[in-house]
Design an enzyme around this catalytic site. Structure first.
Site, PDB file in Angstrom:
ATOM      1  N   ARG A   1       0.801  -1.226   0.000  1.00 51.01           N
ATOM      2  CA  ARG A   1       0.000   0.000   0.000  1.00 51.01           C
ATOM      3  C   ARG A   1       0.835   1.278   0.000  1.00 51.01           C
ATOM      4  O   ARG A   1       0.556   2.210  -0.756  1.00 51.01           O
ATOM      5  CB  ARG A   1      -0.945   0.007   1.210  1.00 51.01           C
TER       6      ARG A   1
ATOM      7  N   ASP B   1     -11.050   5.802  15.982  1.00 50.26           N
ATOM      8  CA  ASP B   1     -11.822   6.902  15.406  1.00 50.26           C
ATOM      9  C   ASP B   1     -13.094   7.171  16.205  1.00 50.26           C
ATOM     10  O   ASP B   1     -13.520   8.323  16.339  1.00 50.26           O
ATOM     11  CB  ASP B   1     -12.134   6.658  13.928  1.00 50.26           C
TER      12      ASP B   1
ATOM     13  N   ASP C   1      -3.764   4.017   5.109  1.00 52.79           N
ATOM     14  CA  ASP C   1      -2.836   3.740   4.011  1.00 52.79           C
ATOM     15  C   ASP C   1      -3.539   3.334   2.719  1.00 52.79           C
ATOM     16  O   ASP C   1      -2.882   2.973   1.740  1.00 52.79           O
ATOM     17  CB  ASP C   1      -1.813   2.668   4.415  1.00 52.79           C
ATOM     18  N   ASP C   2      -4.872   3.403   2.700  1.00 55.66           N
ATOM     19  CA  ASP C   2      -5.604   3.185   1.448  1.00 55.66           C
ATOM     20  C   ASP C   2      -6.340   4.455   1.014  1.00 55.66           C
ATOM     21  O   ASP C   2      -7.331   4.395   0.287  1.00 55.66           O
ATOM     22  CB  ASP C   2      -6.596   2.023   1.574  1.00 55.66           C
TER      23      ASP C   2
END
Length: 363
Positions: free
Chosen positions: A113, A274, A185-186
């Protein structure tokens, strides 16, 4: 006699219409009147109708009534278009150097990635990008300027994710920068659009901006003591789409986020990183999430992002959605097999001067 009655009825009807028009032309108190040009056109049309009536015209007078609306419509169309309202001035001037972008990853995705991100958006924004991982990688350090080994577990668990977020928060506070933005990382980050968005808000105020992945507030249980629980509900911006927090708000989060406090706060509600951010900001501090549809995660159908709007988005993503490949739908120099995430195609659309981007390609 019938002819006389018909004439009286016709004149009465025209007179009533004329009266209605006069009432319509009077501006009611508290309501804005017609624009100057529109009022002039309406007045001229009304005068024409009055002249026709005064001349004793019957049926032609009725046609003048219909003609009034035609003239009024033409008067509206002939008015010069109102100039577009000026764009909202930025609350403050910021540069990429004012933004701290934290990219959360794990060592097993360094090649799969991160190399893609390093070739695309990070390549133009190395100074503002900080990669948070869970293992040493000398090769990665050569490619990226800011690599932080959090020494957190590589597991995709609540504790491991919260451990990394705790390090991200502390490093941001140490940096002294104005804005903290977290991405995965995407994610592809359009930094130009991000900076433009953040400049609309003062960094000293309480700003929490991103996109929820749920259609309702999340419900959780807050542990008050060993035997006492308290239900809470709040909105949170999904980390998979990215979110940003102003420095003013981040400093207020310190009692629940700095040092080891973030992990203990996460354990208090037993939710991932989150969600814990949203809990601190919305439930504890009472600051509301500012929703933005410019952030995108793989949890939404990315095919619905129009190609003509790609340059306006802040973050993009890729992955699987409803058991199908999920990415931005666009043409480009790279096939889907060569560029399954479509990040290379997006990057060449935004930065056609990139050396490896083919020239003369229609996107």
């Amino acid at each position: 006699m019938l002819k006389s009655c018909g004439r009286k009825l016709l004149l009465s009807l025209v007179g009533s219409m004329f009266t209605c028009l006069l009432v319509l032309m009077v501006e009611p108190p508290g309501r804005p009147g017609l624009a100057r040009g529109e009022a002039g056109g309406a007045q001229r049309a009304l005068q024409s109708l009055g002249a026709a009536r005064a001349a004793g015209q019957g049926a032609p007078g009725l046609r003048s009534f219909a003609d009034y609306f035609g003239r009024l419509s033409r008067a509206r169309r002939e008015l010069p278009a109102a100039p577009p309202s000026p764009p909202r001035p930025p609350a403050e001037d910021i540069t990429p150097r004012d933004v701290f972008i934290a990219v959360k990853t794990t060592k097993k995705f360094h090649k799969a990635r991160l190399e893609l991100l390093l070739d695309t958006w990070i390549s133009r924004n190395r100074d503002m990008t900080f990669i948070f991982t869970d293992g040493e990688d000398e090769e990665l350090k050569k490619q990226a300027r800011n690599v932080i080994n959090t020494n957190c577990s590589a597991a995709h668990s609540r504790q491991a994710l919260s451990c990394k977020m705790a390090v991200e928060y502390d490093k941001f506070i140490e940096s002294g920068r104005k804005w903290f933005c977290h991405v995965d990382d995407d994610n592809y980050v359009n930094v130009r659009t991000l900076v433009k968005l953040l400049s609309s808000y003062p960094h000293t105020q309480d700003i929490y901006i991103g996109k929820p992945s749920l259609d309702r507030p999340i419900q959780a249980t807050e542990r008050i003591s060993e035997n006492k629980m308290h239900p809470v509900h709040f909105w949170f911006a999904t980390g998979g789409a990215g979110f940003c927090i102003s420095r003013g708000l981040a400093l207020k989060m310190s009692p629940w986020a700095s040092g080891g406090h973030f992990m203990s706060t996460a354990e208090k509600i037993r939710l991932p990183d989150d969600c814990t951010i949203g809990y601190i900001i919305e439930s504890v501090l009472g600051v509301k999430l500012i929703r933005s549809n410019l952030f995108h995660s793989h949890l939404e159908n990315l095919h619905q992002v129009p190609k003509t709007e790609i340059h306006k988005q802040v973050t993009l993503s890729y992955g699987m959605f409803e058991n199908k490949r999920n990415s931005i739908h666009m043409k480009g120099a790279f096939s889907v097999e060569e560029d399954p995430s479509r990040f290379r195609s997006v990057h060449c659309l935004l930065y056609p001067d990139t050396p490896w981007c083919p020239s003369n390609v229609v996107y």
